[in-house]
Design a protein around this motif. Structure first.
Motif, PDB file in Angstrom:
ATOM      1  N   PRO A   6       0.816  -1.225   0.000  1.00  0.00           N
ATOM      2  CA  PRO A   6       0.000   0.000   0.000  1.00  0.00           C
ATOM      3  C   PRO A   6       0.841   1.262   0.000  1.00  0.00           C
ATOM      4  N   LEU A   7       1.983   1.237   0.684  1.00  0.00           N
ATOM      5  CA  LEU A   7       2.861   2.403   0.679  1.00  0.00           C
ATOM      6  C   LEU A   7       3.398   2.673  -0.719  1.00  0.00           C
ATOM      7  N   SER A   8       3.841   1.616  -1.393  1.00  0.00           N
ATOM      8  CA  SER A   8       4.397   1.808  -2.725  1.00  0.00           C
ATOM      9  C   SER A   8       3.319   2.246  -3.709  1.00  0.00           C
ATOM     10  N   ARG A   9       2.068   1.740  -3.557  1.00  0.00           N
ATOM     11  CA  ARG A   9       0.998   2.166  -4.451  1.00  0.00           C
ATOM     12  C   ARG A   9       0.661   3.636  -4.230  1.00  0.00           C
ATOM     13  N   PHE A  10       0.681   4.060  -2.970  1.00  0.00           N
ATOM     14  CA  PHE A  10       0.431   5.461  -2.652  1.00  0.00           C
ATOM     15  C   PHE A  10       1.472   6.341  -3.335  1.00  0.00           C
ATOM     16  N   VAL A  11       2.740   5.942  -3.226  1.00  0.00           N
ATOM     17  CA  VAL A  11       3.823   6.714  -3.838  1.00  0.00           C
ATOM     18  C   VAL A  11       3.727   6.665  -5.358  1.00  0.00           C
ATOM     19  N   LEU A  12       3.353   5.514  -5.912  1.00  0.00           N
ATOM     20  CA  LEU A  12       3.214   5.400  -7.363  1.00  0.00           C
ATOM     21  C   LEU A  12       2.135   6.338  -7.896  1.00  0.00           C
ATOM     22  N   ALA A  13       1.014   6.385  -7.199  1.00  0.00           N
ATOM     23  CA  ALA A  13      -0.052   7.296  -7.618  1.00  0.00           C
ATOM     24  C   ALA A  13       0.419   8.744  -7.544  1.00  0.00           C
ATOM     25  N   GLN A  14       1.173   9.055  -6.509  1.00  0.00           N
ATOM     26  CA  GLN A  14       1.734  10.397  -6.365  1.00  0.00           C
ATOM     27  C   GLN A  14       2.694  10.705  -7.504  1.00  0.00           C
ATOM     28  N   THR A  15       3.529   9.725  -7.857  1.00  0.00           N
ATOM     29  CA  THR A  15       4.478   9.903  -8.948  1.00  0.00           C
ATOM     30  C   THR A  15       3.768  10.092 -10.274  1.00  0.00           C
ATOM     31  N   CYS A  16       2.680   9.348 -10.468  1.00  0.00           N
ATOM     32  CA  CYS A  16       1.917   9.474 -11.713  1.00  0.00           C
ATOM     33  C   CYS A  16       1.315  10.866 -11.843  1.00  0.00           C
ATOM     34  N   ARG A  17       0.828  11.434 -10.740  1.00  0.00           N
ATOM     35  CA  ARG A  17       0.294  12.790 -10.777  1.00  0.00           C
ATOM     36  C   ARG A  17       1.391  13.798 -11.088  1.00  0.00           C
ATOM     37  N   ALA A  18       2.615  13.514 -10.611  1.00  0.00           N
ATOM     38  CA  ALA A  18       3.737  14.413 -10.881  1.00  0.00           C
ATOM     39  C   ALA A  18       4.226  14.301 -12.322  1.00  0.00           C
ATOM     40  N   HIS A  19       3.939  13.159 -12.975  1.00  0.00           N
ATOM     41  CA  HIS A  19       4.315  12.948 -14.373  1.00  0.00           C
ATOM     42  C   HIS A  19       3.049  12.595 -15.160  1.00  0.00           C
ATOM     43  N   PRO A  20       2.214  13.576 -15.472  1.00  0.00           N
ATOM     44  CA  PRO A  20       0.935  13.270 -16.126  1.00  0.00           C
ATOM     45  C   PRO A  20       1.090  12.639 -17.500  1.00  0.00           C
ATOM     46  N   SER A  21       2.232  12.871 -18.158  1.00  0.00           N
ATOM     47  CA  SER A  21       2.477  12.235 -19.447  1.00  0.00           C
ATOM     48  C   SER A  21       2.851  10.771 -19.234  1.00  0.00           C
ATOM     49  N   PRO A  22       2.155   9.832 -19.892  1.00  0.00           N
ATOM     50  CA  PRO A  22       2.513   8.408 -19.753  1.00  0.00           C
ATOM     51  C   PRO A  22       3.968   8.139 -20.092  1.00  0.00           C
ATOM     52  N   ARG A  23       4.487   8.841 -21.095  1.00  0.00           N
ATOM     53  CA  ARG A  23       5.884   8.635 -21.462  1.00  0.00           C
ATOM     54  C   ARG A  23       6.820   9.081 -20.344  1.00  0.00           C
ATOM     55  N   ALA A  24       6.556  10.257 -19.763  1.00  0.00           N
ATOM     56  CA  ALA A  24       7.400  10.750 -18.675  1.00  0.00           C
ATOM     57  C   ALA A  24       7.335   9.818 -17.477  1.00  0.00           C
ATOM     58  N   TYR A  25       6.148   9.314 -17.200  1.00  0.00           N
ATOM     59  CA  TYR A  25       5.993   8.376 -16.083  1.00  0.00           C
ATOM     60  C   TYR A  25       6.751   7.080 -16.353  1.00  0.00           C
ATOM     61  N   ALA A  26       6.636   6.559 -17.579  1.00  0.00           N
ATOM     62  CA  ALA A  26       7.326   5.316 -17.928  1.00  0.00           C
ATOM     63  C   ALA A  26       8.835   5.484 -17.824  1.00  0.00           C
ATOM     64  N   VAL A  27       9.342   6.617 -18.294  1.00  0.00           N
ATOM     65  CA  VAL A  27      10.789   6.868 -18.199  1.00  0.00           C
ATOM     66  C   VAL A  27      11.224   6.955 -16.747  1.00  0.00           C
ATOM     67  N   SER A  28      10.410   7.633 -15.924  1.00  0.00           N
ATOM     68  CA  SER A  28      10.723   7.757 -14.499  1.00  0.00           C
ATOM     69  C   SER A  28      10.790   6.394 -13.817  1.00  0.00           C
ATOM     70  N   ARG A  29       9.804   5.534 -14.094  1.00  0.00           N
ATOM     71  CA  ARG A  29       9.769   4.206 -13.482  1.00  0.00           C
ATOM     72  C   ARG A  29      10.900   3.324 -14.004  1.00  0.00           C
ATOM     73  N   ALA A  30      11.192   3.422 -15.306  1.00  0.00           N
ATOM     74  CA  ALA A  30      12.272   2.613 -15.881  1.00  0.00           C
ATOM     75  C   ALA A  30      13.617   2.982 -15.266  1.00  0.00           C
ATOM     76  N   ARG A  31      13.845   4.262 -15.058  1.00  0.00           N
ATOM     77  CA  ARG A  31      15.093   4.696 -14.426  1.00  0.00           C
ATOM     78  C   ARG A  31      15.199   4.213 -12.991  1.00  0.00           C
TER      79      ARG A  31
END
Length: 277
Positions: A6-31
């Protein structure tokens, strides 16, 4: 693990809001995921060669070794064995058992991207309806949900994932209470086994984890703003422990903890400062 999800999902949702572009989010997660993962996979293969029952040439010629290399590095599978390794250990054949959650993590990333793309992370009411439908499907409709979420444990993690995401969407309306967190933890421990425990304890775990992680009274600023060794611990701890158990089979739980923990922490720190940071 149930507290981590649940902690990681909370942070993931927060990260997704910070990177609204799917590409930016994917790059962030891949890194975040792949550099340390690849750096962990290659040494795992190398240090597992001496414990293997195969010859050195046979080990590196084995299809299992190369399949492990590319499938684990890509996160396609986290449970592949290496040929003949650690056969006398409590987990024979397992090179890095912790990585069984990695493919689930990657599916969660995709789910978050889809939710963010259609605006669910900005609409608490719609997110709640969709979340309840997902939870209901995981509980009451094992087929065809099982085609995507193969096992009961994975479906439980999917429910926790959904709860963590909903907690982020409703974060401004959910009060953080230490008393509530203690009560949720107590309820989780004391509810007897059965249907109620199987269903009710998952949101209880979510609330307790988030309350203890985010309550202002428990915030330690230096830790909150400092280095994050968590991912390094995740990808390196299991193979190091396997190696210790192979070398010293009678070490015991206490001995393993005391001897392996400093090594694991040092490797995780190197991962953060040299690879992830």
């Amino acid at each position: 693990l149930r507290a981590f999800f649940p902690l990681s999902r909370f942070v993931l949702a927060q990260t997704c809001r910070a990177h609204p572009s799917p590409r930016a989010y994917a790059v962030s997660r891949a890194r975040r995921v792949y550099p340390a993962l690849i750096v962990a996979v290659i040494p795992t293969i190398l240090v597992s060669a001496p414990p293997s029952t195969l010859s050195l040439a046979g080990y590196f010629a084995s299809d299992m070794t190369w399949t492990y290399l590319w499938q684990t590095s890509l996160g396609i599978s986290g449970t592949l064995p290496l040929a003949g390794v650690f056969t006398t250990n409590p987990f024979p054949g397992a090179a890095n058992g912790s990585l069984w959650t990695l493919p689930i993590e990657l599916r969660c990333y995709l789910g978050i991207v889809l939710a963010g793309s259609v605006g669910l992370l900005r609409s608490p009411r719609i997110a709640m309806v969709i979340g309840l439908l997902i939870i209901t499907a995981c509980v009451y409709v094992p087929w065809p949900v099982s085609l995507v979420l193969e096992s009961v444990n994975i479906r439980k993690l999917a429910i926790i994932f959904t709860c963590g995401t909903l907690a982020y969407v409703w974060r401004e309306r959910i009060p953080l209470s230490l008393i509530g967190g203690v009560a949720a933890a107590w309820a989780y421990i004391t509810i007897p086994a059965g249907f109620v425990r199987a269903i009710a304890t998952l949101p209880l775990i979510t609330y307790a984890s988030l309350a203890f992680a985010y309550h202002p009274r428990l915030r330690i600023r230096r830790l909150a703003n400092g280095a994050d060794f968590s991912y390094g611990l995740y990808v390196f701890a299991f193979p190091i422990q396997q190696l210790f158990l192979w070398r010293w089979p009678h070490i015991g739980i206490g001995g393993l903890f005391l001897s392996a923990t400093p090594v694991i922490a040092a490797v995780a720190a190197l991962s953060w400062y040299c690879v992830e940071g």
